[in-house]
Design an enzyme around this catalytic site. Structure first.
Site, short mmCIF file in Angstrom:
data_model
loop_
_atom_site.label_atom_id
_atom_site.label_comp_id
_atom_site.label_asym_id
_atom_site.label_seq_id
_atom_site.Cartn_x
_atom_site.Cartn_y
_atom_site.Cartn_z
N HIS A 144 -4.17 -4.60 -5.06
CA HIS A 144 -4.09 -5.85 -5.84
C HIS A 144 -3.97 -7.11 -4.99
CE1 HIS A 144 -3.75 -3.60 -9.52
NE2 HIS A 144 -2.57 -3.08 -9.23
N HIS A 181 -4.13 1.58 -12.37
CA HIS A 181 -4.41 0.15 -12.58
C HIS A 181 -5.76 -0.24 -11.96
CE1 HIS A 181 0.02 0.60 -12.77
NE2 HIS A 181 -0.15 -0.16 -13.84
ZN LIG Z 1 -1.13 1.43 -10.11
#
Ligand SMILES: [Zn+2]
Length: 392
Positions: A144, A181
């Site tokens: 991320h 995610h």
């Molecule tokens: Zn994750």
């Protein structure tokens, strides 16, 4: 390795290298953070209990240099983290401009060194792969992080920097992100790069972090040529459903993109009891997928990622290492491994019927379930929007 243990566990054939460090025996991120759990260290303990790592297969990680970090990250961000570590706190400006020093991405002792070490380890892993062996950097997978800010517990994007290292040698890179995610930071970094394709299977951002992007209509490709494939999964996606989707998507992406190397992010938060995940995979299916990638990839770098259930994570990543290194590990966990898992002192789901199995078996009870119509519809919609799946 000699003796009966090597016959049972299978001797490593030098196919792979595990890049890690004893630094991860210390707790990081501070109390109450989902990452303040043993992950890399518990995995190493379990691998060791299986007697499944020779000296020749282990490589000590090294921190990435500032110059390396600045190949993706903004110099003022890199320096802000370094300064925050040296001065023992984050400033208001760090919080505002670089999004660290808050609850999500807290200041902690080693806030610069720890992610720099994970990043250097993943770059080292890339170099191992360039040298002809597979590599596993379990502290990596921080998918991320953005060039100038921390995001989603990630400070430096080791994945992007490892991919850049592989690209430097002229390789076409397929990035496969299994974390629960969306692998947004990596996707953004290579959105305009025809030599990197990102494939992410994740919880639909309609209900899960990062709450935007990675949807059925976000399939990248500025010039019509698809540079990514996003598979947003509904809550509760289970083994049968995941298998259906993966087995359709994976061979097609592989055949059409024809990568020289695969970089696989193996975050384990898609496993059924993960406290932050809402998917429902067993370790068995997760490892089946890893096995397919090991079989199909010409070259392979595996990095870690999310995973907030230390027992599930350590069992799963031990299995990942078994597949990478060419060992077949027994399902039954050796006594030393049981002790290591017990010492993690995890009691969050101790009332669940499957809890006891964490300590006795490496794999989960298989579960047969019906594929829901939502998954069939998802595949149909993907086929309609994505050129890679038009033959479906
Ligand atoms: Zn994750």
């Amino acid at each position: 390795m000699t003796g009966p243990a090597s016959l049972i566990m299978g001797v490593g054939n030098d196919a792979a290298v595990l890049v890690a460090s004893s630094h991860y025996r210390h707790r990081h991120y501070g109390p109450n953070h989902p990452l303040a759990i043993p992950r890399v260290s518990l995995t190493l303990d379990l691998i060791h209990a299986y007697n499944a790592l020779t000296e020749h297969e282990f490589m000590e990680g090294r921190p990435a240099t500032v110059a390396e970090l600045c190949r993706f990250h903004a110099p003022d961000y890199v320096h802000a983290l370094s300064r925050a570590e040296a001065f023992g706190h984050a400033t208001d400006e760090d919080r505002y401009r670089h999004h660290f020093g808050n609850a999500e991405n807290p200041w902690f002792p080693g806030v610069f060194y720890t992610p720099a070490l994970a990043t250097g380890s993943s770059i080292l892993g890339a170099e191992v792969v360039l040298g002809g062996r597979r590599a596993f950097s379990p502290a990596g997978g921080m998918h991320h992080a953005l060039p100038d800010r921390a995001r989603g517990f990630c400070y430096f994007n080791d994945v992007v920097l490892a991919i850049l290292r592989l690209k430097e040698s002229g390789l076409r890179v397929l990035y496969l992100d299994l974390d629960a995610h969306h692998g947004d930071g990596v996707e953004q970094a290579f959105a305009n790069d025809p030599n990197v394709f990102t494939l992410s299977l994740h919880m639909d951002t309609a209900y899960a972090y990062p709450f935007r992007g990675g949807t059925i209509t976000d399939q990248g490709g500025p010039t019509g040529e698809a540079a990514c494939l996003n598979v947003p999964l509904p809550t509760g996606t289970h083994d049968m459903e995941y298998r259906l989707v993966f087995d359709v998507v994976w061979p097609r992406v592989l055949a059409q993109f024809r990568p020289d190397v695969v970089v696989l992010q193996a975050g384990t938060d898609a496993l059924f009891a993960d406290p932050l995940g809402r998917l429902d995979l067993t370790t068995n299916e997760f490892l089946r997928v890893i096995g397919a990638v090991v079989r199909d990839a010409k070259r392979l770098l595996v990095v870690g990622g999310g995973g907030y259930h230390p027992l599930l994570l350590a069992r799963c990543w031990t299995g990942v290492w078994g597949l990478l290194s060419g060992r077949s590990l027994p399902d039954e966990i050796p006594v030393e491994g049981v002790a290591a898992l017990r010492a993690a002192d995890w009691d969050r789901d101790e009332d669940e019927p499957y809890y006891h199995r964490y300590f006795t078996h490496r794999l989960d009870e298989p579960r047969e379930r019906m594929v829901r119509s939502a998954l069939l519809e998802l595949l149909e919609r993907l086929r309609a929007v994505h050129p890679v799946l038009h033959d479906l």
